[in-house]
Each structure stands twice: as C-alpha cells, then as structure tokens.
Design a protein around this motif. Structure first.
Motif, PDB file in Angstrom:
ATOM      1  N   VAL A 181       1.013  -1.141  -0.132  1.00 30.36           N
ATOM      2  CA  VAL A 181       0.087  -0.231  -0.012  1.00 30.36           C
ATOM      3  C   VAL A 181       0.968   1.399  -0.069  1.00 30.36           C
ATOM      4  CG1 VAL A 181      -2.014  -1.127   1.178  1.00 30.36           C
ATOM      5  CG2 VAL A 181      -0.309   0.252   2.519  1.00 30.36           C
ATOM      6  N   TYR A 182       0.250   2.327  -0.364  1.00 33.30           N
ATOM      7  CA  TYR A 182       1.062   3.443  -0.784  1.00 33.30           C
ATOM      8  C   TYR A 182       1.375   4.454   0.428  1.00 33.30           C
ATOM      9  CZ  TYR A 182       1.603   0.867  -5.075  1.00 33.30           C
ATOM     10  OH  TYR A 182       1.724   0.045  -5.926  1.00 33.30           O
ATOM     11  N   SER A 183       0.553   4.387   1.367  1.00 33.91           N
ATOM     12  CA  SER A 183       0.666   5.298   2.367  1.00 33.91           C
ATOM     13  C   SER A 183       0.329   4.922   3.776  1.00 33.91           C
ATOM     14  CB  SER A 183      -0.255   6.600   2.217  1.00 33.91           C
ATOM     15  OG  SER A 183      -1.534   6.197   2.275  1.00 33.91           O
ATOM     16  N   ASN A 184       0.725   5.524   4.657  1.00 32.37           N
ATOM     17  CA  ASN A 184       0.313   4.977   6.265  1.00 32.37           C
ATOM     18  C   ASN A 184      -1.232   5.066   6.341  1.00 32.37           C
ATOM     19  OD1 ASN A 184       0.658   7.725   6.196  1.00 32.37           O
ATOM     20  ND2 ASN A 184       1.788   7.867   8.057  1.00 32.37           N
ATOM     21  N   GLU A 185      -1.838   6.097   5.645  1.00 29.40           N
ATOM     22  CA  GLU A 185      -3.207   6.415   5.694  1.00 29.40           C
ATOM     23  C   GLU A 185      -3.932   5.243   5.082  1.00 29.40           C
ATOM     24  OE1 GLU A 185      -1.024   8.769   4.568  1.00 29.40           O
ATOM     25  OE2 GLU A 185      -1.612  10.596   5.812  1.00 29.40           O
ATOM     26  N   GLU A 186      -3.365   4.750   3.866  1.00 27.96           N
ATOM     27  CA  GLU A 186      -4.082   3.913   3.211  1.00 27.96           C
ATOM     28  C   GLU A 186      -4.098   2.332   4.039  1.00 27.96           C
ATOM     29  OE1 GLU A 186      -2.480   3.088  -0.654  1.00 27.96           O
ATOM     30  OE2 GLU A 186      -3.880   1.352  -1.074  1.00 27.96           O
ATOM     31  N   LEU A 187      -2.780   2.205   4.500  1.00 27.85           N
ATOM     32  CA  LEU A 187      -2.643   0.758   5.526  1.00 27.85           C
ATOM     33  C   LEU A 187      -3.728   0.875   6.641  1.00 27.85           C
ATOM     34  CD1 LEU A 187      -0.458  -1.434   6.080  1.00 27.85           C
ATOM     35  CD2 LEU A 187       0.133  -0.124   7.796  1.00 27.85           C
TER      36      LEU A 187
END
Ligand code: 3PG
Length: 311
Positions: A181-187
C-alpha cells in the motif's frame, strides 16, 4: 579480551552456556552480570570490559565513559535505541546488533496476542476469528516479514507499508505474499488489524496519532511489539473511548497502563514485561550471533552489523 554479558533480563541458561563456549574457545575471558537492578552494578561491571553483550540494557554516555577499554557493544537483538550511538562513536566504540535473530519469537507473539484478544482473553464469551481478515504491517523489516509468513498461514490478506523502503522494493517482497500500500493512511484504512514494526527514531516517535487510528475500522485492533514511544497514548485512549469495540494489544507497557486497564479491561492487553524475544530459541539465536560477531570483530575487524558512525 574480556567480554561481559550484561542483561537485566537474563537469557535462557542454554544461550548463556553457548555464548560462553564460543568466546572461551576463541581465547576470550567471559564474565556475566545477569538480573542486576542497579545502575551502579552495571557501571562497576563494565570497568575493565573490552566488549559487552546486552539486551535492552541502557548503555548511555556514563556507561561508555566508565569503560575505558571498551571496543565493541553488541545488542543481542534488533532495536538499539537503548545505546547512545554518538557517545560510542566519540569513544571509537563499535556498536552492532543481531538483526533477524529474534524475529520469529516476536512474530509469534503478534499472532498469539491477536488471537487472545479476539477471543476476549479466553473468557468463554463469543469472540472472533482472525482467518480471512486483513492485517496491516507498518514497516517491513525482519519481524514484519515473519508475521506476514505466519499470517498467510491463517489465510489473511497482508498489507505492508514501509516509510523507508521504496514501493518498488516493497513490491519485490512478493515472496511474503504481501500487498503493497502506498501510504500509512491507506494501511490503516484498509486493515482490520495494524501491527507496528518500525524502529524508534526521531521521525517515528509519536507517529501513530488520532488521525491515523481514526481511519481504522471501528472494531480494529492495534498491535505494538515495537516501541512504546511510537504511539500517542492520549490519542489511543480517545479512540478506544469513542469506539467501544476497538482493541489494543501491546508488548510495550504504556505509561498510562493503569488507565488503559481500568477503562478498557476487556479490550486491552499488555504483557507485564517485554516478552517478544523471550524464548529459548530467540535467546540462543541472538546470543550466539552476538558472541560470534565479537569473535570476528577481534579476529579480523569484522564490523558487518555496525549501526553507529565511525569517528
Ligand atoms: C529487540 O529489539 O530485539 C526486542 O525488543 C527484544 O528486546 P529484549 O532483548 O530486551 O527482549
């Protein structure tokens, strides 16, 4: 050379025996200070040591200055935030860790605690399963990789995000079956459970905030087997207050442990003392690796696992 094993939390006897054997057969003198409770014991023991093997023992400037003959410190484990690297560098002391050696033990604890909390601490009430759920790994070092492997055995979808690896590097980790995944938010948004696996650095301190946590599902689980300081405890308390099914499990007892326990007794669990690496296997792996690294350091200047700058 005089090599000192200094562990306030002692290794399994099997590990200590193995360390002693490796060092003595290479001609070194072995001493140990286990289970000490006072800093003065540590300061006294390091006085004439040329090398020390430690766990989470705090090696600050005072300790390094108390050891004028010290050449090398090996942290038998992964995290070395307990060692003052600048002080070591300024005294020309090499600091090493033993990466990966205790990773499986920590990974097993992640899944063990997750099952424990999802089954309501085995109190007999109706719990939940972890299979086919989505696990998010925040950072992707040795422990996270082992967690991914075990989690795939539970048919979990495993998301991974790393602030230090590029997306291409992370994609190459396909053998672990992780989804990049491409960001900590997405995670946080896409994972039922999020497990923290980053080292404690100035840039990771307090990185798990209310804004991130609020992206998780309302019945999400946060798992911390990394370091206590990664979390903003106040923010986590707020999320748990707002979300009556959110759970938090940790191997790093929070400063506000009593408050977590009294406010959320069924949704919070902390090990009483850091237990992630506390298996005979991990003690043997990390301890013997540390002893061997000291032997080759003195034999031929091997600094392969050095973590501090040279002076
Ligand atoms: C590590 O960084 O290796 C783990 O936190 C284990 O620490 P410990 O050796 O103090 O159990």
């Amino acid at each position: 050379m005089k090599v000192l094993l200094v562990t306030s939390k002692p290794f399994a006897a099997q590990a200590v025996g193995g360390i002693q054997q490796i060092l003595e057969s290479a001609g070194h003198q072995f001493e140990k200070l286990e289970g000490y409770t006072d800093k003065t014991q540590l300061l006294g023991a390091v006085k004439d040591a040329n090398a020390i093997i430690i766990r989470s023992d705090v090696i600050n400037r005072e300790v390094i200055e108390a050891a004028p003959n010290l050449k090398v410190v090996v942290r038998a484990g992964a995290g070395y935030d307990n060692v003052d690297l600048d002080a070591a560098t300024s005294r020309d002391v090499c600091v090493m860790n033993t990466p990966g050696q205790n990773a499986n033990a920590v990974a097993e604890l992640v899944l063990g605690m997750l099952i424990y909390i999802q089954r309501n601490q085995f109190d007999g009430s109706v719990g939940r399963e972890i299979s086919y759920k989505t696990l998010g790994l925040y950072a992707f070092g040795n422990v996270a990789k082992m967690v991914a492997k075990i989690a795939r055995g539970f048919s979990m979808t495993v998301n991974a995000y790393s602030p230090t690896l590029s997306h291409d590097d992370l994609r190459k980790e396909g053998e672990y079956g992780v989804v990049t995944v491409y960001s900590n938010e997405e995670l946080f948004e896409k994972s039922d459970f999020v497990s923290l696996h980053m080292p404690l650095l100035p840039e990771t301190r307090n990185c798990v905030t209310y804004d991130l946590l609020s992206l998780m599902p309302r019945d999400g689980v946060l798992i911390n087997t990394a370091r206590r300081e990664l979390l903003v405890e106040e923010d986590l308390l707020r999320i748990m207050e707002e979300r009556p099914r959110f759970q938090f499990i940790t191997d790093m007892m929070p400063v506000r442990h009593e408050e977590f326990l009294s406010r959320f007794p069924k949704r919070y669990f902390s090990t009483p003392k850091k237990a992630g690496a506390q298996t005979t296997e991990a003690n043997v792996n990390a301890g013997l690796a540390a002893a061997s690294q000291i032997v080759t350091f003195f034999q031929n200047g091997d600094e392969r696992f050095r973590v501090n700058n040279k002076s």
